[in-house]
Design a protein around this motif. Structure first.
Motif, PDB file in Angstrom:
ATOM      1  N   VAL A 179      28.487  35.285  -8.048  1.00 17.04           N
ATOM      2  CA  VAL A 179      29.699  35.513  -8.831  1.00 17.04           C
ATOM      3  C   VAL A 179      29.331  35.367 -10.300  1.00 17.04           C
ATOM      4  O   VAL A 179      28.733  34.364 -10.694  1.00 17.04           O
ATOM      5  N   ARG A 180      29.681  36.370 -11.094  1.00 14.88           N
ATOM      6  CA  ARG A 180      29.386  36.354 -12.534  1.00 14.88           C
ATOM      7  C   ARG A 180      30.692  36.184 -13.297  1.00 14.88           C
ATOM      8  O   ARG A 180      31.609  36.980 -13.127  1.00 14.88           O
ATOM      9  N   VAL A 181      30.736  35.160 -14.126  1.00 12.01           N
ATOM     10  CA  VAL A 181      31.967  34.784 -14.821  1.00 12.01           C
ATOM     11  C   VAL A 181      31.709  34.704 -16.318  1.00 12.01           C
ATOM     12  O   VAL A 181      30.755  34.058 -16.754  1.00 12.01           O
ATOM     13  N   GLY A 182      32.560  35.365 -17.101  1.00 13.25           N
ATOM     14  CA  GLY A 182      32.503  35.246 -18.550  1.00 13.25           C
ATOM     15  C   GLY A 182      33.593  34.294 -19.027  1.00 13.25           C
ATOM     16  O   GLY A 182      34.707  34.319 -18.503  1.00 13.25           O
ATOM     17  N   CYS A 183      33.293  33.450 -20.002  1.00 10.30           N
ATOM     18  CA  CYS A 183      34.310  32.520 -20.491  1.00 10.30           C
ATOM     19  C   CYS A 183      33.922  31.958 -21.851  1.00 10.30           C
ATOM     20  O   CYS A 183      32.776  32.063 -22.281  1.00 10.30           O
ATOM     21  N   TYR A 184      34.918  31.384 -22.512  1.00  9.33           N
ATOM     22  CA  TYR A 184      34.667  30.645 -23.742  1.00  9.33           C
ATOM     23  C   TYR A 184      33.780  29.440 -23.451  1.00  9.33           C
ATOM     24  O   TYR A 184      33.760  28.914 -22.331  1.00  9.33           O
ATOM     25  N   SER A 190      34.376  26.474 -24.457  1.00 12.34           N
ATOM     26  CA  SER A 190      35.237  25.330 -24.129  1.00 12.34           C
ATOM     27  C   SER A 190      35.642  25.346 -22.657  1.00 12.34           C
ATOM     28  O   SER A 190      35.716  24.299 -22.013  1.00 12.34           O
ATOM     29  N   ILE A 191      35.887  26.526 -22.097  1.00 12.24           N
ATOM     30  CA  ILE A 191      36.223  26.628 -20.677  1.00 12.24           C
ATOM     31  C   ILE A 191      34.993  26.339 -19.837  1.00 12.24           C
ATOM     32  O   ILE A 191      35.069  25.654 -18.809  1.00 12.24           O
ATOM     33  N   ALA A 192      33.834  26.841 -20.271  1.00 11.43           N
ATOM     34  CA  ALA A 192      32.591  26.560 -19.548  1.00 11.43           C
ATOM     35  C   ALA A 192      32.302  25.064 -19.521  1.00 11.43           C
ATOM     36  O   ALA A 192      31.799  24.534 -18.529  1.00 11.43           O
ATOM     37  N   TYR A 193      32.663  24.377 -20.590  1.00 11.29           N
ATOM     38  CA  TYR A 193      32.372  22.943 -20.695  1.00 11.29           C
ATOM     39  C   TYR A 193      33.390  22.097 -19.939  1.00 11.29           C
ATOM     40  O   TYR A 193      33.027  21.155 -19.217  1.00 11.29           O
ATOM     41  N   HIS A 194      34.682  22.414 -20.097  1.00 10.56           N
ATOM     42  CA  HIS A 194      35.725  21.539 -19.560  1.00 10.56           C
ATOM     43  C   HIS A 194      36.210  21.938 -18.163  1.00 10.56           C
ATOM     44  O   HIS A 194      36.606  21.071 -17.386  1.00 10.56           O
ATOM     45  N   TRP A 195      36.221  23.220 -17.856  1.00 10.49           N
ATOM     46  CA  TRP A 195      36.797  23.669 -16.584  1.00 10.49           C
ATOM     47  C   TRP A 195      35.761  23.989 -15.515  1.00 10.49           C
ATOM     48  O   TRP A 195      35.875  23.553 -14.371  1.00 10.49           O
ATOM     49  N   MET A 196      34.763  24.782 -15.885  1.00 14.75           N
ATOM     50  CA  MET A 196      33.872  25.340 -14.867  1.00 14.75           C
ATOM     51  C   MET A 196      33.110  24.302 -14.055  1.00 14.75           C
ATOM     52  O   MET A 196      32.939  24.475 -12.837  1.00 14.75           O
ATOM     53  N   GLY A 205      30.901  33.626 -24.225  1.00 16.44           N
ATOM     54  CA  GLY A 205      31.050  34.600 -25.295  1.00 16.44           C
ATOM     55  C   GLY A 205      32.408  34.518 -25.954  1.00 16.44           C
ATOM     56  O   GLY A 205      33.261  33.708 -25.580  1.00 16.44           O
ATOM     57  N   SER A 206      32.620  35.374 -26.937  1.00 22.98           N
ATOM     58  CA  SER A 206      33.901  35.473 -27.632  1.00 22.98           C
ATOM     59  C   SER A 206      34.842  36.353 -26.824  1.00 22.98           C
ATOM     60  O   SER A 206      34.446  36.986 -25.831  1.00 22.98           O
ATOM     61  N   VAL A 207      36.092  36.437 -27.253  1.00 22.62           N
ATOM     62  CA  VAL A 207      37.066  37.266 -26.536  1.00 22.62           C
ATOM     63  C   VAL A 207      36.617  38.717 -26.516  1.00 22.62           C
ATOM     64  O   VAL A 207      36.748  39.401 -25.492  1.00 22.62           O
ATOM     65  N   ASP A 208      36.059  39.219 -27.619  1.00 18.88           N
ATOM     66  CA  ASP A 208      35.593  40.609 -27.659  1.00 18.88           C
ATOM     67  C   ASP A 208      34.448  40.833 -26.686  1.00 18.88           C
ATOM     68  O   ASP A 208      34.396  41.857 -25.979  1.00 18.88           O
ATOM     69  N   GLU A 209      33.514  39.885 -26.641  1.00 20.78           N
ATOM     70  CA  GLU A 209      32.364  40.025 -25.744  1.00 20.78           C
ATOM     71  C   GLU A 209      32.814  39.975 -24.290  1.00 20.78           C
ATOM     72  O   GLU A 209      32.357  40.786 -23.462  1.00 20.78           O
TER      73      GLU A 209
END
Length: 295
Positions: free
Chosen positions: A93-98, A100-106, A127-131
């Motif tokens: 599973v490939r997931v893109g996220c900020y 902060s989400i990678a640090y606190h949620w994932m 990445g950023s929202v654009d990425e």
């Protein structure tokens, strides 16, 4: 050209290096080079430009890469579906996220997920929202966790509301106030990151009070916090981004309050692999715990 060859080429293109792709995949550099050369021979034109410090896609390679991603994706989905029928849960599973989400949620989601599905790998791309939006569109990720904004053309599932807060230097006249009035935003230089979560606040101010008199751009949230802490101005950032990263600044709610909606974006739920569907179900199951931890 088979799916395995496509996956090798994709890795080389994404990493910008045949050597790094070989290390990541456990192949020799010569083996990856041979695969790339055979694909180019089959296509009849070059796909990569070889440079001193790596490789980059030709114009033809840019056009062929999405096709190869589709071949690799459907091969992966075929294998995952067959494994699911046989009662074995495998896949990636490939997931893109900020960040902060990678640090606190994932970490919490992945820990819970791996207890039940230890053979499903999780790849996190920050990445950023654009990425992240581009990764979803290009199918580089199965899903992306990011902020909702107008014009997003993919399927969205709302996950949580996250407060957008103002950051003040400790010596700011309103540092002891209960809340920070929106009208005061133009009273000091305003530092904005190159992401979009501050834009609704800026837009609301400018619609009511006119352009911000002094706006500076910072590349990251951490740099923004440091600039505010040094007294260079004020800023706004989401609460999740500030968790554990607000040393040296005063954080206040804005009056009236502002929020961002954190969403899970994907091209289409029907295109998700069995592994991706299972992982995204865990996100929604873990959501009450994740949001409670932010309080």
């Amino acid at each position: 050209m088979d799916a395995k060859s496509c996956a090798i080429f994709i890795k080389a293109a994404e990493m910008g290096s045949i050597t790094r792709a070989a290390l990541a995949l456990g192949y020799t550099q010569a083996g990856v080079s041979l695969v790339v050369r055979k694909i180019e021979e089959e296509c009849g034109f070059p796909l990569l430009i070889r440079e001193k410090n790596g490789v980059r896609l030709t114009d033809a390679g840019e056009r062929m890469l999405p096709v190869m991603r589709e071949i690799a994706r459907w091969d992966e989905r075929f294998r995952e579906t067959a494994a699911e029928i046989n009662g074995v849960n495998v896949g990636t599973v490939r997931v893109g996220c900020y960040s902060s989400i990678a640090y606190h949620w994932m970490p919490r989601v992945i820990r819970a997920f791996r207890r039940d599905y230890p053979k499903i790998a999780i790849d996190i791309l920050e990445g950023s929202v654009d990425e992240i939006e581009r990764w979803i569109e290009e199918r580089r990720v199965d899903a992306g966790f990011l902020s909702a904004r107008r014009g997003q053309k993919f399927h969205r599932v709302a996950l949580a509301e996250d407060s957008v807060l103002v950051l003040l230097p400790p010596e700011h006249p309103l540092s002891a106030a209960e809340a920070f009035p929106l009208s005061e935003l133009g009273g000091a230089p305003f530092i904005v990151t190159d992401d979009s979560d501050a834009y609704p606040v800026v837009k609301a101010y400018e619609e009511k009070y006119g352009p911000l008199p002094d706006m500076k751009v910072s590349s990251t949230g951490d740099a923004t916090v440091s600039m505010v802490a040094c007294g260079l101005g004020v800023s706004v950032l989401p609460a999740l981004m500030l968790r554990g990263h607000s040393a040296g600044v005063v954080v206040k709610e804005i009056s009236p309050p502002f929020f961002r909606t954190i969403i899970m974006g994907m091209r289409s739920p029907g295109e998700l692999s069995p592994a991706a569907r299972r992982f995204l179900n865990y996100v929604t199951q873990c959501l009450p715990e994740l949001t409670a931890a932010a309080d």
